[in-house]
Design a protein around this motif. Sequence first.
Motif, mmCIF file in Angstrom:
data_model
loop_
_atom_site.group_PDB
_atom_site.id
_atom_site.type_symbol
_atom_site.label_atom_id
_atom_site.label_comp_id
_atom_site.label_asym_id
_atom_site.label_seq_id
_atom_site.Cartn_x
_atom_site.Cartn_y
_atom_site.Cartn_z
ATOM 1 N N GLY A 86 0.776 -1.228 0.000
ATOM 2 C CA GLY A 86 0.000 0.000 0.000
ATOM 3 C C GLY A 86 0.808 1.278 0.000
ATOM 4 O O GLY A 86 0.235 2.374 -0.018
ATOM 5 N N GLY A 87 2.134 1.184 0.039
ATOM 6 C CA GLY A 87 2.953 2.393 -0.026
ATOM 7 C C GLY A 87 3.009 3.180 1.263
ATOM 8 O O GLY A 87 3.173 4.402 1.233
ATOM 9 N N TRP A 88 2.911 2.470 2.402
ATOM 10 C CA TRP A 88 3.028 3.127 3.706
ATOM 11 C C TRP A 88 4.464 3.003 4.204
ATOM 12 O O TRP A 88 4.868 1.941 4.684
ATOM 13 N N LEU A 89 5.228 4.055 4.133
ATOM 14 C CA LEU A 89 6.548 4.096 4.763
ATOM 15 C C LEU A 89 6.321 4.556 6.197
ATOM 16 O O LEU A 89 6.492 5.723 6.541
ATOM 17 N N SER A 90 5.911 3.597 7.022
ATOM 18 C CA SER A 90 5.364 3.907 8.342
ATOM 19 C C SER A 90 6.268 3.395 9.450
ATOM 20 O O SER A 90 6.990 2.404 9.285
ATOM 21 N N SER A 91 6.192 4.045 10.605
ATOM 22 C CA SER A 91 6.955 3.595 11.770
ATOM 23 C C SER A 91 6.174 2.601 12.618
ATOM 24 O O SER A 91 6.630 2.212 13.691
ATOM 25 N N GLU A 92 5.011 2.165 12.146
ATOM 26 C CA GLU A 92 4.221 1.203 12.914
ATOM 27 C C GLU A 92 5.011 -0.089 13.093
ATOM 28 O O GLU A 92 5.572 -0.636 12.147
ATOM 29 N N VAL A 110 11.149 0.513 23.547
ATOM 30 C CA VAL A 110 11.326 1.937 23.252
ATOM 31 C C VAL A 110 12.446 2.127 22.224
ATOM 32 O O VAL A 110 12.316 2.905 21.273
ATOM 33 N N ASP A 111 13.529 1.397 22.391
ATOM 34 C CA ASP A 111 14.640 1.481 21.432
ATOM 35 C C ASP A 111 14.189 1.047 20.041
ATOM 36 O O ASP A 111 14.579 1.658 19.029
ATOM 37 N N LEU A 112 13.386 -0.003 19.972
ATOM 38 C CA LEU A 112 12.900 -0.493 18.682
ATOM 39 C C LEU A 112 11.974 0.513 18.031
ATOM 40 O O LEU A 112 12.046 0.760 16.815
ATOM 41 N N LEU A 113 11.095 1.127 18.817
ATOM 42 C CA LEU A 113 10.190 2.142 18.281
ATOM 43 C C LEU A 113 10.966 3.336 17.726
ATOM 44 O O LEU A 113 10.652 3.847 16.641
ATOM 45 N N ARG A 114 11.968 3.765 18.454
ATOM 46 C CA ARG A 114 12.779 4.900 17.987
ATOM 47 C C ARG A 114 13.545 4.522 16.713
ATOM 48 O O ARG A 114 13.684 5.335 15.790
ATOM 49 N N ALA A 115 14.032 3.280 16.665
ATOM 50 C CA ALA A 115 14.744 2.834 15.471
ATOM 51 C C ALA A 115 13.818 2.790 14.262
ATOM 52 O O ALA A 115 14.220 3.119 13.137
ATOM 53 N N MET A 116 12.567 2.400 14.468
ATOM 54 C CA MET A 116 11.603 2.374 13.376
ATOM 55 C C MET A 116 11.341 3.777 12.853
ATOM 56 O O MET A 116 11.255 3.997 11.634
ATOM 57 N N ARG A 117 11.204 4.736 13.744
ATOM 58 C CA ARG A 117 10.951 6.112 13.309
ATOM 59 C C ARG A 117 12.159 6.678 12.574
ATOM 60 O O ARG A 117 12.006 7.406 11.583
ATOM 61 N N GLY A 118 13.333 6.308 13.019
ATOM 62 C CA GLY A 118 14.520 6.735 12.300
ATOM 63 C C GLY A 118 14.633 6.088 10.933
ATOM 64 O O GLY A 118 15.159 6.698 9.988
ATOM 65 N N ALA A 119 14.116 4.871 10.798
ATOM 66 C CA ALA A 119 14.192 4.159 9.524
ATOM 67 C C ALA A 119 13.344 4.830 8.450
ATOM 68 O O ALA A 119 13.671 4.758 7.260
ATOM 69 N N VAL A 120 12.253 5.470 8.839
ATOM 70 C CA VAL A 120 11.437 6.212 7.873
ATOM 71 C C VAL A 120 12.293 7.265 7.185
ATOM 72 O O VAL A 120 12.340 7.365 5.947
ATOM 73 N N ASP A 121 13.003 8.043 7.965
ATOM 74 C CA ASP A 121 13.849 9.098 7.404
ATOM 75 C C ASP A 121 15.056 8.522 6.670
ATOM 76 O O ASP A 121 15.540 9.113 5.704
ATOM 77 N N SER A 391 3.682 -4.677 7.843
ATOM 78 C CA SER A 391 4.342 -3.399 8.153
ATOM 79 C C SER A 391 5.780 -3.411 7.651
ATOM 80 O O SER A 391 6.704 -2.963 8.338
ATOM 81 N N GLY A 392 5.987 -3.904 6.434
ATOM 82 C CA GLY A 392 7.336 -4.181 5.987
ATOM 83 C C GLY A 392 8.062 -3.099 5.235
ATOM 84 O O GLY A 392 9.286 -3.181 5.090
ATOM 85 N N LEU A 393 7.379 -2.097 4.728
ATOM 86 C CA LEU A 393 8.055 -1.147 3.852
ATOM 87 C C LEU A 393 9.180 -0.411 4.574
ATOM 88 O O LEU A 393 10.264 -0.212 4.023
ATOM 89 N N THR A 394 8.953 -0.032 5.820
ATOM 90 C CA THR A 394 10.007 0.577 6.628
ATOM 91 C C THR A 394 10.827 -0.481 7.346
ATOM 92 O O THR A 394 12.061 -0.386 7.432
ATOM 93 N N THR A 395 10.149 -1.512 7.844
ATOM 94 C CA THR A 395 10.804 -2.528 8.658
ATOM 95 C C THR A 395 11.915 -3.226 7.892
ATOM 96 O O THR A 395 12.942 -3.598 8.469
ATOM 97 N N THR A 396 11.747 -3.406 6.577
ATOM 98 C CA THR A 396 12.779 -4.062 5.791
ATOM 99 C C THR A 396 14.092 -3.293 5.806
ATOM 100 O O THR A 396 15.170 -3.901 5.793
ATOM 101 N N ASN A 397 14.016 -1.974 5.834
ATOM 102 C CA ASN A 397 15.242 -1.176 5.890
ATOM 103 C C ASN A 397 15.976 -1.409 7.200
ATOM 104 O O ASN A 397 17.188 -1.654 7.213
ATOM 105 N N LEU A 398 15.241 -1.345 8.302
ATOM 106 C CA LEU A 398 15.856 -1.566 9.604
ATOM 107 C C LEU A 398 16.377 -2.996 9.710
ATOM 108 O O LEU A 398 17.472 -3.236 10.234
#
Length: 472
Positions: A86-92, A110-121, A391-398
Amino acid sequence: MTSIKHDSRQAERAIPNGGVSFWYSSTEIPAYRAPLPGDLEADICIVGAGFTGLWTAYYLKREQPDLRIVILEKEFAGFGASGRNGGWLSSELAGSRSAYASTHGHQGVVDLLRAMRGAVDEVIEVARAENIDADIVKDGLLHVARNSAQLGRLQESLEYEKLWGAGADDFVLLSRAELDARIVVEGSRGATYSPHCARVQPAKLVRGLAAAVERLGVSIYEQTTVREIKPQTVHSDRGIVRAPIVLRCLEGFTPSIEGERRTWLPMNSSMIITDPLPESVMSQIGWASGELLGDAAHAYMYAQRTADNRIALGGRGIPYRYGSRTDDNGETQGWTIRALTDLLHGMFPAASDVPIAQAWSGVLGVPRDWCATIELDQETGLGTAGGYVGSGLTTTNLAGRTLADLVLRRDTELTRLPWVGRRVRPWEPEPLRWLGVQAMYTLYREADRREYERDLPGTSKIARFANKITGR
């Protein structure tokens, strides 16, 4: 052209169905790269040329350019969920925070959540650096409530964010009027908003990443079917690759490998997309920015407004096929097209006469505990990453960056995240697996129906029961 609203059967026959995805139809299906030319040796062999495999190769080559890396792909790079989502580059986060916390505590999550948000950028920055034009716009994510029970769950989600911290102040609850100022959704009661999400045209992104990986010197062999993965050896129909490190990056196609039938369940998800919306429709809907849109239903939907003013909307069709089978061509069922179209028209009545341009489907990988996993056995050299549950579009990068650190034997913040080294019990054998998934989605659909029709003040007891038996 007659719309689905007026004559569903005629419209279904007219709608292009399958063909991988609209994301490719609107650009082009890429020409196949050459297959594996025969037996060869490498330092690292990656099975699967989706986002996980490509990101892993990208970061490995950037860190150690002399590595001989080979990627094997049955079809073409980005053929699976990487080019159909669906094209969601999301931190979910993929999976349950409580499950991750059970092994690494509150701070680990908390560390994982922050890493996910950083992965979006991080994804956005790589796309810029590699000149990948993927229609990326970071305007955040809205989850809308369309009945009282859904609104209650959204309110609970804000408290949940506060419990876990990690930037919870970024998440806000919007009134219906505040939501209408962004997107007018019929019957909405309010919404939550998070800035940590960007719109992406996924096929453009994955094709650009594959090209970037090749520029770094990685060999991608397509039209090559891997049958069996063993320590330091990958057996395919085109030859054998021997490498000290072998990484399985197949996500929903993992059951295609011998011995992996029960590892991750291939869950089906389907999408439709409209023709470009005329200005008269856009003026009623709004949606002038690039926010992504979801809801708080149990059988949830996900949507985006594309760069050329289409609405792409997805959800579950037939959730699972007996024996972990998959439909490679991406065709989806007529009743699924009708259900998604009814949902689209229910949320956006102004778009009811806009034709549906295409329907398609794909599979995502679901572990038994619904939590993603990254692991590398240093003794055997076998590694894997996946189980992103949609929730893989961002998660794959991390995950790719984490796998790269594990391969290079680095002790980093990424390798200490709570999804590294997780061991999950396999799915039940058939027919229990098929019966369980069918029952789960029957219960969730019934719960959604009751919450809508009765406007229940809280979550349906049926959904609460389903959550307990599924572990969601």
